[in-house]
Design an enzyme around this catalytic site. Sequence first.
Site, PDB file in Angstrom:
ATOM      1  N   TYR A   1       0.859  -1.183   0.000  1.00  0.00           N
ATOM      2  CA  TYR A   1       0.000   0.000   0.000  1.00  0.00           C
ATOM      3  C   TYR A   1       0.894   1.232   0.000  1.00  0.00           C
ATOM      4  CZ  TYR A   1      -3.410   3.447   1.668  1.00  0.00           C
ATOM      5  OH  TYR A   1      -4.218   4.556   1.794  1.00  0.00           O
TER       6      TYR A   1
ATOM      7  N   ASP B   1       9.536   2.992   0.023  1.00  0.00           N
ATOM      8  CA  ASP B   1       8.450   3.649   0.738  1.00  0.00           C
ATOM      9  C   ASP B   1       8.591   3.351   2.234  1.00  0.00           C
ATOM     10  OD1 ASP B   1       6.154   4.612   1.845  1.00  0.00           O
ATOM     11  OD2 ASP B   1       4.773   3.596   0.471  1.00  0.00           O
TER      12      ASP B   1
ATOM     13  N   LYS C   1       3.953   9.281   8.788  1.00  0.00           N
ATOM     14  CA  LYS C   1       3.685   8.690  10.110  1.00  0.00           C
ATOM     15  C   LYS C   1       4.643   9.145  11.219  1.00  0.00           C
ATOM     16  CE  LYS C   1       1.295   4.778   8.112  1.00  0.00           C
ATOM     17  NZ  LYS C   1      -0.070   4.558   8.559  1.00  0.00           N
TER      18      LYS C   1
HETATM   19  C1  LIG Z   1       3.680   2.097   3.199  1.00  0.00           C
HETATM   20  C2  LIG Z   1       2.708   3.235   3.165  1.00  0.00           C
HETATM   21  N1  LIG Z   1       2.880   4.201   2.256  1.00  0.00           N
HETATM   22  C3  LIG Z   1       2.045   5.265   2.198  1.00  0.00           C
HETATM   23  C4  LIG Z   1       0.984   5.381   3.061  1.00  0.00           C
HETATM   24  C5  LIG Z   1       0.066   6.567   2.981  1.00  0.00           C
HETATM   25  O1  LIG Z   1       0.256   7.386   4.081  1.00  0.00           O
HETATM   26  P1  LIG Z   1      -0.914   8.385   4.586  1.00  0.00           P
HETATM   27  O2  LIG Z   1      -1.954   7.538   5.232  1.00  0.00           O
HETATM   28  O3  LIG Z   1      -0.222   9.316   5.528  1.00  0.00           O
HETATM   29  O4  LIG Z   1      -1.412   9.083   3.363  1.00  0.00           O
HETATM   30  C6  LIG Z   1       0.775   4.391   4.023  1.00  0.00           C
HETATM   31  C7  LIG Z   1      -0.338   4.494   4.965  1.00  0.00           C
HETATM   32  O5  LIG Z   1      -0.640   3.620   5.734  1.00  0.00           O
HETATM   33  C8  LIG Z   1       1.655   3.286   4.063  1.00  0.00           C
HETATM   34  O6  LIG Z   1       1.456   2.291   4.946  1.00  0.00           O
END
Ligand SMILES: Cc1ncc(COP(=O)(O)O)c(C=O)c1O
Length: 444
Positions: free
Chosen positions: A149, A252, A280
């Site tokens: 994700y 990521d 986060k």
């Molecule tokens: C690996 C990863 N990338 C991107 C995101 C997106 O982050 P946000 O919820 O702050 O938009 C998440 C969210 O859980 C994530 O787990």
Amino acid sequence: MDTNTKLRTRSREYFARAQQYLVEGVNSPSRGAAVYSPGPIALERGRGSHLWDVDGNEYVDFMMSFGALIHGHAHPRIVEVVSKSIAEGSHFAAATPAETEAAERFRRMVPSAEVVRFANTGSEATMLALRLARAHTGRTKFLKFEGHYHGWYDPYCLNGHSHPIEQLGPPENPAKIPDSEGIPPSVFDDVIIAPWNDLPTLKSILRREGRDLAAIITEPIMANMGCIPPRDGYLQAVCDLAHHYGALFILDEVVTGFRYAPGGCQQLFHLTPDLCTFGKALGAGFPIGAVAGPRAILDRMRWSEHMVLHYGTFNGHRLTMNVVAANLDLLSGEGVHRRLFATGDPAIAGLRDVFRKRKIAAIVQGFGPMFQIYFTARDAIYDYRDYCQYVDTKKYSRFVHHLLDHGIYMTPSNGLHWIISTVHSEPDVRRLIEAADQACAELS
Ligand SMILES: Cc1ncc(COP(=O)(O)O)c(C=O)c1O
């Protein structure tokens, strides 16, 4: 601490009211009655590692705002910085010393960050990373792994949810399964899907598609199907393959950043991504996203006729930048990450012990500050397809609902992961183990 939190009358009342004006009574589908039964618990306040709901029930929080609260709730230093910043004016949408302070600290901690651009969420960061990669390589397609994700931006919204194995297609050519309505199918023409943690299959897909790819994007530890660590050497091999085909390697680190090491998983696994994304834990509870990498790539955002556009009223939000700087100072403290491991590893070991003693087929995957429980007869879950086939997510949900009744706060969704913050203590871990033992006894 009250260990029986069953009475949630006021939570139910709030939920009834909320549903009149909010879809499913919440602001994200992962928080509503599709996940929490009979409905979400309305939370009122938090302090340290503990949370209280509107009925006065107390919980030890192991969800920690999906990992955002690296220092728990209402950390005194963060409260101090926020109070001061807000009194001075929270945001100017202009240059501030705060963003310089934050960027300098960020640069010191993240090995591959020659420069950084701050945004407001992880989703914004991954959007920007893809735009930069496309501009830098002059290519359009990119490769994303099954079950990863990267936020809710259109091109990332496929193969992120669990589905029956029959629907997944062959590993060498996975079926493209959208996670959302409302996305033009043509968006997915530019997305190549591959199974994760499986080098031979990736190589065969890249022989077919590699030369058209702008980027390969991966989570370093698969954190949205629970917690699935990479096989030894896998991430470096993916990075090398990306480069072999002239594509960028995007790591990521929205979940793993600042958690597994001061410099995230790139430091832990000795990787040098071309671009990396954060969110986060970087914001210690405040909305944040960041893209970092070499100047040669990020400089494409410099003002010019051919720039990569990245605007945003709230980018580099002054209050948040002050929080980020204070947070990174806290995270740079002596032994902070060692302590995260020293708290998380016994929690993992204790849970494994409970399942073994109770003769329940369950494994606990992960290490240190992040882990997940899988009810499965398998020894390990290596990828998305294992998760779809072998993990009893309904049993996990029942287990977590029992834990909620015993004062442990966690989402019943098996796709998330347990989070250890810098303020979790030994008594918190003991409480978790006791509650897990009781929840096992109650599992039918
Ligand atoms: C690996 C990863 N990338 C991107 C995101 C997106 O982050 P946000 O919820 O702050 O938009 C998440 C969210 O859980 C994530 O787990």
